[in-house]
Design a protein around this motif. Sequence first.
Motif, PDB file in Angstrom:
ATOM      1  N   PHE A 437     -86.062 -34.496 -65.958  1.00  0.00           N
ATOM      2  CA  PHE A 437     -84.614 -34.666 -65.995  1.00  0.00           C
ATOM      3  C   PHE A 437     -84.191 -35.935 -65.242  1.00  0.00           C
ATOM      4  CE2 PHE A 437     -80.152 -33.376 -64.939  1.00  0.00           C
ATOM      5  CZ  PHE A 437     -79.714 -33.292 -66.255  1.00  0.00           C
ATOM      6  N   ALA A 438     -84.896 -36.247 -64.174  1.00  0.00           N
ATOM      7  CA  ALA A 438     -84.603 -37.482 -63.449  1.00  0.00           C
ATOM      8  C   ALA A 438     -84.856 -38.702 -64.329  1.00  0.00           C
ATOM      9  CB  ALA A 438     -85.450 -37.547 -62.177  1.00  0.00           C
ATOM     10  N   ARG A 439     -85.896 -38.638 -65.177  1.00  0.00           N
ATOM     11  CA  ARG A 439     -86.158 -39.741 -66.109  1.00  0.00           C
ATOM     12  C   ARG A 439     -85.021 -39.869 -67.115  1.00  0.00           C
ATOM     13  NH1 ARG A 439     -91.337 -38.945 -69.204  1.00  0.00           N
ATOM     14  NH2 ARG A 439     -90.903 -41.087 -69.871  1.00  0.00           N
ATOM     15  N   VAL A 440     -84.504 -38.734 -67.590  1.00  0.00           N
ATOM     16  CA  VAL A 440     -83.385 -38.759 -68.540  1.00  0.00           C
ATOM     17  C   VAL A 440     -82.153 -39.371 -67.880  1.00  0.00           C
ATOM     18  CG1 VAL A 440     -81.825 -37.341 -69.934  1.00  0.00           C
ATOM     19  CG2 VAL A 440     -84.268 -36.791 -69.857  1.00  0.00           C
ATOM     20  N   LEU A 441     -81.863 -38.951 -66.655  1.00  0.00           N
ATOM     21  CA  LEU A 441     -80.713 -39.507 -65.946  1.00  0.00           C
ATOM     22  C   LEU A 441     -80.874 -41.004 -65.720  1.00  0.00           C
ATOM     23  CD1 LEU A 441     -80.036 -36.730 -63.284  1.00  0.00           C
ATOM     24  CD2 LEU A 441     -78.503 -37.412 -65.133  1.00  0.00           C
ATOM     25  N   ASP A 442     -82.077 -41.417 -65.364  1.00  0.00           N
ATOM     26  CA  ASP A 442     -82.316 -42.844 -65.151  1.00  0.00           C
ATOM     27  C   ASP A 442     -82.112 -43.641 -66.435  1.00  0.00           C
ATOM     28  OD1 ASP A 442     -83.366 -45.125 -63.494  1.00  0.00           O
ATOM     29  OD2 ASP A 442     -84.921 -45.083 -65.042  1.00  0.00           O
ATOM     30  N   PHE A 443     -82.538 -43.062 -67.546  1.00  0.00           N
ATOM     31  CA  PHE A 443     -82.331 -43.751 -68.827  1.00  0.00           C
ATOM     32  C   PHE A 443     -80.848 -43.892 -69.138  1.00  0.00           C
ATOM     33  CE2 PHE A 443     -81.172 -42.916 -73.265  1.00  0.00           C
ATOM     34  CZ  PHE A 443     -81.533 -44.137 -73.814  1.00  0.00           C
ATOM     35  N   VAL A 444     -80.083 -42.802 -68.980  1.00  0.00           N
ATOM     36  CA  VAL A 444     -78.652 -42.871 -69.272  1.00  0.00           C
ATOM     37  C   VAL A 444     -77.956 -43.832 -68.310  1.00  0.00           C
ATOM     38  CG1 VAL A 444     -76.510 -41.538 -69.472  1.00  0.00           C
ATOM     39  CG2 VAL A 444     -78.678 -40.521 -70.190  1.00  0.00           C
ATOM     40  N   ALA A 445     -78.459 -43.902 -67.074  1.00  0.00           N
ATOM     41  CA  ALA A 445     -77.819 -44.740 -66.051  1.00  0.00           C
ATOM     42  C   ALA A 445     -78.149 -46.218 -66.195  1.00  0.00           C
ATOM     43  CB  ALA A 445     -78.226 -44.253 -64.660  1.00  0.00           C
ATOM     44  N   THR A 446     -79.380 -46.533 -66.649  1.00  0.00           N
ATOM     45  CA  THR A 446     -79.810 -47.939 -66.640  1.00  0.00           C
ATOM     46  C   THR A 446     -80.450 -48.421 -67.925  1.00  0.00           C
ATOM     47  OG1 THR A 446     -82.049 -47.456 -65.829  1.00  0.00           O
ATOM     48  CG2 THR A 446     -80.305 -47.678 -64.174  1.00  0.00           C
ATOM     49  N   GLY A 447     -80.835 -47.496 -68.825  1.00  0.00           N
ATOM     50  CA  GLY A 447     -81.581 -47.877 -70.011  1.00  0.00           C
ATOM     51  C   GLY A 447     -83.085 -47.867 -69.769  1.00  0.00           C
ATOM     52  N   GLY A 448     -83.497 -47.687 -68.502  1.00  0.00           N
ATOM     53  CA  GLY A 448     -84.917 -47.711 -68.169  1.00  0.00           C
ATOM     54  C   GLY A 448     -85.278 -48.986 -67.421  1.00  0.00           C
ATOM     55  N   TYR A 449     -86.467 -49.001 -66.859  1.00  0.00           N
ATOM     56  CA  TYR A 449     -86.898 -50.101 -66.000  1.00  0.00           C
ATOM     57  C   TYR A 449     -86.777 -51.455 -66.691  1.00  0.00           C
ATOM     58  CZ  TYR A 449     -90.036 -53.240 -63.482  1.00  0.00           C
ATOM     59  OH  TYR A 449     -90.557 -54.318 -62.831  1.00  0.00           O
TER      60      TYR A 449
END
Length: 824
Positions: A437-449
Amino acid sequence: MTEQAGVPPEIAQWFEGRGWRVRRHQAEMLAAADEGRHALLVADTGAGKTLAGFLPTLAAFCPSRLGGAIPVDGLHTLYVSPLKALAHDVQRNLLTPVEEIGLPVRIETRSGDTPSDRKARQRARPPHVLLTTPESLSLLLSYPEAPELFSTLRRVVIDEVHAFATGKRGDLLALSLARLQALAPGMQRAALSATLADPDSYRDWLAPWGDIDSVALVEGEPGADPDVSILLPRDERIPWSGHAATWAIDQLYEKIRAHRTTLVFTNTRFLAEYIFQCLWDANEDKLSIGIHHGSLSKEARRKVEGAMARGELRALVCTASLDLGIDWGDIDLVVQMGAPKGSSRLLQRIGRANHRLDSPSEAVLVPGNRFEFFEAFAAQEAVREGRRDGEGFRPGGLDVLAQHVMACACSGPFREEDVLSEVRSTQAYAWVDETIFARVLDFVATGGYALRSYDRFRRIVKERDGTWRLTHPEHAARHRLNAGIIVDAEMLDVRFRNGRSLGKVEEGFGASLEPGDTFRFAGMDLEVESLKDLDLVVRAAKRSATIPSYMGQRMPISTHLADRVREMLADRAGWARFPDDVREWLEVQDWRSHLPAPGRLLVESFPHRGLAYTTYYTFEGWPANQSLGMLVTRRMEDRGLGPLGFVATDYALSIWGLEPVEDPAALLSPDILTHEFVDWVQQSYLLRRAFREVAVISGLVERQQPGKRKSGRQVTFSTDLIYDVLRKYEPDHLLLEAAWADARSRMTDVARVADVLDRAAREIDHIRLDRISPLSVPVLSMIGRENLPSGAADDELLHEAESLASLAMRVDPVLEDQFRRSPG
């Protein structure tokens, strides 16, 4: 039925006034609601499922239950259906008991076709009952007023749950249900279906927190057995190949003349247009015949639906757009053109006839070729036995979860642990842990690394108090413009110069047309005037036209029907049931080669026209056979066998090359899925196509912008660019993982490929022949024609098939007497 049985007297009297009775399953649905339980109703078409689902809602507004109190204003019941047409049909039918009983219930629909001013009013002053789709419900939940809007919600009714629960639309709905349950803890869930092979798996999907015991299983009263027949050519010679079944047009027209209203189902939009035109050509009596499919304009669809509801049409040619739940009682015949593909789908379509539980539905299956005859025969038996099939459940998609998280943020700030708790309460996402879920939130927040340096991908941010919120209000508007699960091929609007819209055609087809070209659409011959942006401007053509080919996803034969067909082929004693030419076909095949047997894989090798052919009789569906063809030819290339091409059908895969295949088992070893499969998917268009879809669903790439919509080329360009960046700099990106999941399950049907490999590992019947076998004629006749539109290529297919059949069915004179005297 009396009040002591739980049914309010107002409703009981209404039933009695119509000469009806409250059926057992309807009363049980009401009893389950009164007990505070969720419920799954499985009942035959015509059993009053929709009314059963709404009975607790109607009861709640009955004066006898209100006890003199005024009904609470606000949203009481949500009805969710997979089709907009079904919602409008239900509204028409639900208004009748409400008005005749005199209940103070306001009912409205909400979908993508609903005007924006009405949508705004529904959020501010909602009706008591709102009929909607999964996508529209998700969008409603994205508004700040959602907590207040849904605070009064008491019931959600999910109709035709089998149609979408196992796919991404089901993932989205499951997440929405979890959100609704948090906003209205006392909300009850009800789901309805006529065609569930495994009801307990759907109870598990419906139940919050996997509490299957909280969901009552209600089984409907049995109805009359349907009358299902198979239409054969008058000379009983079933074509070797082809899919359009145009040989049956004259006989089909006779049946239309002999019935009040006939519903003619086809499996693709192209075939709907083609069969519609063929029927018009045969329509000497000028009968009212209509057409309905998803590419037609809303106005065209509504016009046809209204005409059917009023009993003004003698026949309607349609696709899956009318598979579900439409209650038109005057339909007395359903026709399935081509293969049924599954017993549940067929039962659903058969149920459109009569739509009354006590009257048998009449249906006719029209096979396009010999393998489709077996499939029709197997489906007929399955229907007779009441056997159903269907897709199984799989883990929920991460792209859908990302879209849902964004919808939550659009509604207002949220805490990570609260949304994760809701998400994990669903069967589809119970597997999601804090890390995922943290990976999903990070994607929604930034698009990913790899994308975090781009401001446009920064949609949400975590505050110091631990809550997540939107970085800018404009992201909410962009989300609502682009949210959705169905990612169709990009379409062009087909319209006249005056602006009148006829519907849509695929961009790839429209872009191939030039001014002056003609095509047939919506039952009309049209001439292209111009292509402007996303509009294909046309006028009525003065000459006959070609026909657009809709390249929609193919429906593979179900595993259940495929197993039945294999059993039929192996049951020599049962061949007496088949027409003479089909029986002779199997007898010559059995004489010269083998027949596919359950649990075994038949492989034939033979020379033909100077090349070496190998045919694999998998019966695993077109997507699996297409994938297997790609994999096996790669192995053949590595082994120096010089593969030149392959062709796949639902039933078989045929590969030809320069050198014969001596050991098919070596080409089908299980490690093909760990080595060649990965390389092939990564190098093919499949992963890019899957990535395009998950990028759109997740909101990474937007199709719609205020005042304009990106073309398919623009979307593809954007997703391809991002895909290449992620493959290079962030190969473990969340969306690449989601794309892989789609490519493995949906696009390549890798599970059914694995079934072929499993059979190959156990037992292969490898038969070497001196020429083409009778059973391989249908698949080989497709070579060079597989990409042509069905129907348009049928004449060529038939000619080629007859030529191949004359070679395959010829028995050497020396052996002919032995063949004729052989058993069977």
